[in-house]
Design an enzyme around this catalytic site. Sequence first.
Site, PDB file in Angstrom:
ATOM      1  N   HIS A   1       0.669  -1.197   0.014  1.00 36.75           N
ATOM      2  CA  HIS A   1      -0.059  -0.105  -0.154  1.00 36.75           C
ATOM      3  C   HIS A   1       0.805   1.319  -0.046  1.00 36.75           C
ATOM      4  CE1 HIS A   1      -3.338   2.836   1.281  1.00 36.75           C
ATOM      5  NE2 HIS A   1      -2.463   3.271   1.879  1.00 36.75           N
ATOM      6  N   GLU A   2       1.877   1.457   0.907  1.00 33.89           N
ATOM      7  CA  GLU A   2       2.667   2.561   1.000  1.00 33.89           C
ATOM      8  C   GLU A   2       3.483   2.752  -0.244  1.00 33.89           C
ATOM      9  OE1 GLU A   2       2.154   4.578   3.041  1.00 33.89           O
ATOM     10  OE2 GLU A   2       0.772   3.593   4.578  1.00 33.89           O
TER      11      GLU A   2
ATOM     12  N   HIS B   1       1.577   4.504  -2.962  1.00 27.78           N
ATOM     13  CA  HIS B   1       1.698   5.810  -2.853  1.00 27.78           C
ATOM     14  C   HIS B   1       2.759   6.321  -3.548  1.00 27.78           C
ATOM     15  CE1 HIS B   1      -1.968   6.357  -0.585  1.00 27.78           C
ATOM     16  NE2 HIS B   1      -0.974   5.914   0.782  1.00 27.78           N
TER      17      HIS B   1
ATOM     18  N   HIS C   1      -5.717   7.193  -2.646  1.00 33.70           N
ATOM     19  CA  HIS C   1      -6.865   6.025  -2.062  1.00 33.70           C
ATOM     20  C   HIS C   1      -8.076   5.798  -2.547  1.00 33.70           C
ATOM     21  CE1 HIS C   1      -4.567   7.213   1.847  1.00 33.70           C
ATOM     22  NE2 HIS C   1      -4.349   6.147   1.500  1.00 33.70           N
TER      23      HIS C   1
HETATM   24 ZN   LIG Z   1      -2.328   5.156   2.246  1.00 26.42          ZN
END
Ligand SMILES: [Zn+2]
Length: 272
Positions: A175-176, A179, A185
């Site tokens: 997830h990170e 980014h 999101h």
């Molecule tokens: Zn996030």
Amino acid sequence: MKTKPKVLISPIIFMGYMAVAFLSSCDKNNDDPVINTVQTQKEEIRKGQLNGQPITYVRKDGKNFFQGDIVLTDEQLDGPQKKGGASYSRWPSGNIYYTIASNMGSINRDKIINAINQYNSYTNTKWIARTNQSNYVQFIFGSQTGSDGWAHIGYRGGVQTISLDQYISVGSVIHEMGHTVGLYHEHTRQDRDQYVRILWDNIQSGQSYNFDKYTSGVDIGPFNINSVMMYWPTSYSRNGQPTITRANGSSFTYTRTGFTTGDINTINAMYP
Ligand SMILES: [Zn+2]
């Protein structure tokens, strides 16, 4: 696996399609669906502009936190004009050079390598151990007690960061890293109201801005409630009740195990 997150096009973008993609997901990377605790550190809620859109973010520890775990540079908030009109949001050629902090510990190091292998296997991004490159991302160790993470969004040039804590999951490392490649999101997609309902009354006081839509981006593919970039159903809940349900009001279960097919397709649309 069938997801499609939202891609964010930054005005900054060049060629009309250099966007930053955004998927979606949580701010805190707890593996249990528990509520994110309210920060007690000194932090200040501020208004700013991101890619021409007014946004609310938190200034904390000298950093600008957007949607919980996305860190924006002052330059990104100021807009491209300050930088002379040129700004990048995608990693050139999809090559992402990285370093791992020496104090990371073997547990997190194994998770990072696992996540990197998945990016390199399933997506067109190539995560490459840094030798002498000047533009790269550093994985740093946030703390031994938390399960949070944060990351700079997209490619910014120079040194940027992914911060991980001890109990973060592989799914949240992915997830990170999402980014870092440019994903926001999932629940902030422009079309999200067709798929999810935000229960504003259940959100902790002062945290509702984390559920604002981000309309300056581009939604790539269909909304994906299982996206690795999705928030948890109880993210920022003040009472343990859901803050996000499906649009029809029914609850959804969410397990951030890693990429969905839609996540992969989205990243590969950004990095063809
Ligand atoms: Zn996030």
